[in-house]
Design an enzyme around this catalytic site. Structure first.
Site, mmCIF file in Angstrom:
data_model
loop_
_atom_site.group_PDB
_atom_site.id
_atom_site.type_symbol
_atom_site.label_atom_id
_atom_site.label_comp_id
_atom_site.label_asym_id
_atom_site.label_seq_id
_atom_site.Cartn_x
_atom_site.Cartn_y
_atom_site.Cartn_z
ATOM 1 N N HIS A 183 0.809 -1.217 0.000
ATOM 2 C CA HIS A 183 0.000 0.000 0.000
ATOM 3 C C HIS A 183 0.844 1.270 0.000
ATOM 4 C CE1 HIS A 183 -4.222 -1.322 0.356
ATOM 5 N NE2 HIS A 183 -3.721 -2.394 0.969
ATOM 6 N N ASP A 196 -7.718 -1.707 -1.264
ATOM 7 C CA ASP A 196 -8.636 -2.616 -0.585
ATOM 8 C C ASP A 196 -10.056 -2.145 -0.889
ATOM 9 O OD1 ASP A 196 -6.454 -3.894 0.543
ATOM 10 O OD2 ASP A 196 -6.598 -2.804 2.436
ATOM 11 N N GLU A 231 -6.270 -12.533 0.884
ATOM 12 C CA GLU A 231 -7.273 -11.510 1.182
ATOM 13 C C GLU A 231 -8.191 -11.299 -0.017
ATOM 14 O OE1 GLU A 231 -4.480 -8.766 4.148
ATOM 15 O OE2 GLU A 231 -4.943 -8.059 2.121
ATOM 16 N N HIS A 278 -7.980 -7.340 -1.350
ATOM 17 C CA HIS A 278 -6.758 -6.608 -1.698
ATOM 18 C C HIS A 278 -6.338 -6.903 -3.132
ATOM 19 C CE1 HIS A 278 -2.520 -5.134 -0.726
ATOM 20 N NE2 HIS A 278 -2.360 -5.781 -1.871
#
Length: 238
Positions: A143, A150, A212, A215
């Protein structure tokens, strides 16, 4: 998952730009700002210019398949101090669940020195999901590159859809295919919606985090590693 950090970076100098209000929905107030994460003068609602262009393509792909639906953004750009803040918070949450205290430690490095076994046990879970907040320019957290986002889905009525677990949950329910073998309509619906999000994002060039469902990134080390690219094009943005 951390083996992606060995991928070299050939920075392309694409600038960070603000994410426009349309055609997206946003999680407001921003969850990490609400927690007191140290953004300084930075905004979480920024991405590299070509990553934003791809996200707009993904929004169009979603609209084509589900008219009126939107990509609902949860988080995008994360300055390194924010990554460190959130990772240490997750260490604390995992310690609480194990009935342990992290005091008097102030960060993972101190914990590793004082209680190496506890650090190793907590890190095994934390870094399965969270990027290591490294200040080494060769290994930026995803990030912090401005190349990761996200997000979830919002339906035509303006409601965030249920994806089977909330963003940032650190359990097996976060795994993208956790509900793939579900036999009940409710649980199978979670998988269908995760698949829809995956399909529209990958159609625009993004790659999903292996652990995830929420993401996605484009151009960072994780993206390059997953796709077999020789190098990433985005390093730490600032």
């Amino acid at each position: 998952m951390q083996s992606y950090r060995s991928i070299p970076i050939e920075e392309c100098k694409d600038p960070l730009v603000g994410i426009p209000a349309e055609p997206f929905a946003f999680t407001r107030p921003h969850p990490y700002v609400l927690l007191g994460a140290p953004y300084g003068d930075a905004s979480p609602w920024m991405l590299r210019r070509r990553v934003l262009a791809a996200l707009l393509q993904a929004a169009d792909a979603l609209h084509a398949r589900r008219p009126g639906w939107r990509l609902k953004l949860f988080d995008a750009y994360r300055p390194l101090p924010v990554q460190a803040f959130m990772v240490w918070r997750e260490f604390g949450l995992q310690a609480e669940r194990a009935g342990r205290s992290l005091a008097p430690c102030r960060n993972p490095a101190e914990l590793e020195v004082r209680e190496p076994e506890l650090h190793a046990a907590l890190a095994a879970t934390v870094f399965e999901f969270w990027g290591i907040p490294s200040d080494d320019p060769r290994t930026p957290p995803p990030h912090s590159t401005g190349a990761a986002v996200d997000l979830t889905l919002q339906d035509a009525a303006g409601h965030e859809v249920d994806m089977g677990c909330p963003i940032d949950e650190t359990t097996e329910r976060a795994y993208p295919d956790h509900y793939a073998g579900a036999t009940t309509p409710e649980l199978h619906g979670f998988h269908e919606r995760r698949t829809l999000l995956h399909d529209v994002m990958t159609s625009a060039g993004f790659n999903r985090h292996a652990n995830e469902w929420w993401h996605f990134s484009l151009g960072d080390q994780m993206w390059a590693w997953a796709r077999g690219e020789r190098a990433a094009i985005f390093g730490r943005a600032r």
